[in-house]
Enzyme design. Structure first.
Site, PDB file in Angstrom:
ATOM      1  N   LYS A   1       0.851  -1.203   0.000  1.00 37.81           N
ATOM      2  CA  LYS A   1       0.000   0.000   0.000  1.00 37.81           C
ATOM      3  C   LYS A   1       0.885   1.250   0.000  1.00 37.81           C
ATOM      4  O   LYS A   1       0.647   2.190  -0.770  1.00 37.81           O
ATOM      5  CB  LYS A   1      -0.949  -0.024   1.211  1.00 37.81           C
ATOM      6  CG  LYS A   1      -2.008  -1.122   1.087  1.00 37.81           C
ATOM      7  CD  LYS A   1      -2.806  -1.371   2.367  1.00 37.81           C
ATOM      8  CE  LYS A   1      -3.722  -2.598   2.183  1.00 37.81           C
ATOM      9  NZ  LYS A   1      -4.503  -2.959   3.370  1.00 37.81           N
TER      10      LYS A   1
ATOM     11  N   GLN B   1      -4.559  -1.902   9.794  1.00 42.09           N
ATOM     12  CA  GLN B   1      -4.451  -3.213   9.153  1.00 42.09           C
ATOM     13  C   GLN B   1      -4.952  -4.311  10.095  1.00 42.09           C
ATOM     14  O   GLN B   1      -4.584  -4.362  11.266  1.00 42.09           O
ATOM     15  CB  GLN B   1      -2.984  -3.471   8.738  1.00 42.09           C
ATOM     16  CG  GLN B   1      -2.773  -4.713   7.895  1.00 42.09           C
ATOM     17  CD  GLN B   1      -3.423  -4.638   6.511  1.00 42.09           C
ATOM     18  OE1 GLN B   1      -3.630  -3.565   5.957  1.00 42.09           O
ATOM     19  NE2 GLN B   1      -3.756  -5.784   5.949  1.00 42.09           N
TER      20      GLN B   1
ATOM     21  N   ASP C   1     -11.009   2.259   4.081  1.00 41.18           N
ATOM     22  CA  ASP C   1     -11.186   0.806   3.940  1.00 41.18           C
ATOM     23  C   ASP C   1     -12.665   0.448   3.785  1.00 41.18           C
ATOM     24  O   ASP C   1     -13.000  -0.679   3.425  1.00 41.18           O
ATOM     25  CB  ASP C   1     -10.676   0.104   5.212  1.00 41.18           C
ATOM     26  CG  ASP C   1      -9.377  -0.655   4.988  1.00 41.18           C
ATOM     27  OD1 ASP C   1      -9.112  -1.048   3.843  1.00 41.18           O
ATOM     28  OD2 ASP C   1      -8.644  -0.835   5.969  1.00 41.18           O
TER      29      ASP C   1
HETATM   30  N1  GUN Z   1      -6.656  -7.370   6.324  1.00 41.97           N
HETATM   31  C1  GUN Z   1      -6.945  -8.101   5.222  1.00 41.97           C
HETATM   32  N2  GUN Z   1      -7.462  -7.311   4.242  1.00 41.97           N
HETATM   33  C2  GUN Z   1      -7.507  -6.061   4.760  1.00 41.97           C
HETATM   34  C3  GUN Z   1      -7.933  -4.813   4.223  1.00 41.97           C
HETATM   35  O1  GUN Z   1      -8.406  -4.689   3.087  1.00 41.97           O
HETATM   36  N3  GUN Z   1      -7.804  -3.745   5.072  1.00 41.97           N
HETATM   37  C4  GUN Z   1      -7.315  -3.855   6.333  1.00 41.97           C
HETATM   38  N4  GUN Z   1      -7.252  -2.751   7.080  1.00 41.97           N
HETATM   39  N5  GUN Z   1      -6.917  -5.007   6.852  1.00 41.97           N
HETATM   40  C5  GUN Z   1      -7.005  -6.100   6.065  1.00 41.97           C
END
Ligand code: GUN
Length: 293
Positions: free
Chosen positions: A52, A96, A119
């Site tokens: 990211k 995350q 998100d």
């Molecule tokens: N863990 C697995 N996929 C994601 C996601 O798209 N966003 C976040 N914040 N955590 C994750």
């Protein structure tokens, strides 16, 4: 069979956006700014967040990575979230997942200002998505719809079977695809660990979306001839032939299923890179105040 190359589509999008970000910068004097909180040392989470941050740099976004120790208290994490909520320079941020067991994920998600929840996990965004109102769409389902559109895969009137009912993928993608919208209008069946005769249900699908996190769960006999297969699983399995001693696979028995379907996403290089695009697109929308003022 045609491969749905998420990695290549993500690269195309990044090249296109680079120019848009320059135009935005010339107009506003700033660039979109995404922050990410990473708690602990989960290798997979570190890799996802790393991607990211790297993608932000590639399109010209600013990014801030906040790393916290695995023994951070819930209160300390909530304080950090509050700081980001109030930081005028941050357009959007993510925490995350998964988080260490002693931290309540629901409390954490509820603490995020929904206007910065790029998100799309906060119930305000989730609820608005369910009602077809402007919102930040959850990043992975958003990425999947972008891929379906990019490959001109018709969803209207099609039978989509989703495998897995997580809040991050299975439940939101089932809602999105059934909405009256361009990558929608599908008839959706949401299956999960308690579903009876899951193989038979999957074998009736025009489009299968698997997000269950079990290697080789979707086998050749479960796929209708010519179906579209979207594999959201990211599972690490042992493989002595690899330098690391392991490799990533999805939920689908790719080598056999690929001979039967019309389209398929590989793992890695399918849905994963498009999740990041969904996140960046939401961050750009936040910077431009397209969803919330
Ligand atoms: N863990 C697995 N996929 C994601 C996601 O798209 N966003 C976040 N914040 N955590 C994750």
């Amino acid at each position: 069979m045609k491969l749905i190359d998420g990695k290549a589509v993500a690269e195309e999008i990044k090249i296109h956006w680079k120019q848009e970000v320059i135009e935005y910068k010339n107009k506003s004097g700033r660039v979109p700014h995404l922050a990410a909180i990473l708690v602990g040392d989960n290798a997979a989470s570190e890799s996802y967040v790393g991607n990211k941050v790297k993608s932000c740099a590639q399109v010209g976004f600013q990014s801030t990575l906040i790393k916290m120790e695995s023994d951070v208290t819930e209160e300390e994490l909530l304080d950090e979230i509050e700081k980001l909520n109030n930081d005028q320079d941050i357009d959007g941020f993510i925490v995350q997942l998964p988080l260490p067991k002693h931290i309540d994920e629901v409390k954490v998600i509820l603490a995020i200002d929904y206007k910065k929840d790029v998100d799309g996990f906060h119930p305000v965004n989730f609820g608005r998505m369910a009602q077809g109102l402007p919102c930040y769409l959850p990043a992975t389902p958003y990425g999947i719809t972008l891929l379906l559109e990019r490959y001109n895969i018709e969803t209207s009137g099609k039978h989509v079977v989703v495998v897995g009912r997580s809040n991050i993928v299975g439940t939101p993608i089932s809602i999105l695809l059934s909405r009256k919208s361009p990558a929608g209008d599908a008839t959706v069946t949401l299956t999960h660990s308690r579903t009876k005769n899951i193989s038979i249900i999957v074998s009736r699908a025009d489009i299968v979306i698997s997000a269950i996190g079990i290697p080789n769960f979707i086998t050749e006999d479960m796929i209708k001839e010519g179906a579209v297969v979207i594999d959201v699983g990211i599972n690490r399995i042992e493989d002595e032939t690899m330098a690391k001693g392991s490799r990533l696979v999805g939920d689908v028995d790719f080598n056999r299923v690929k001979n039967k379907c019309s389209f398929i996403t590989p793992v890695p290089g399918g849905v994963g890179p498009m999740t990041v695009m969904g996140l960046l697109l939401n961050t750009f929308k936040s910077a431009k105040k397209e969803i919330y003022s």
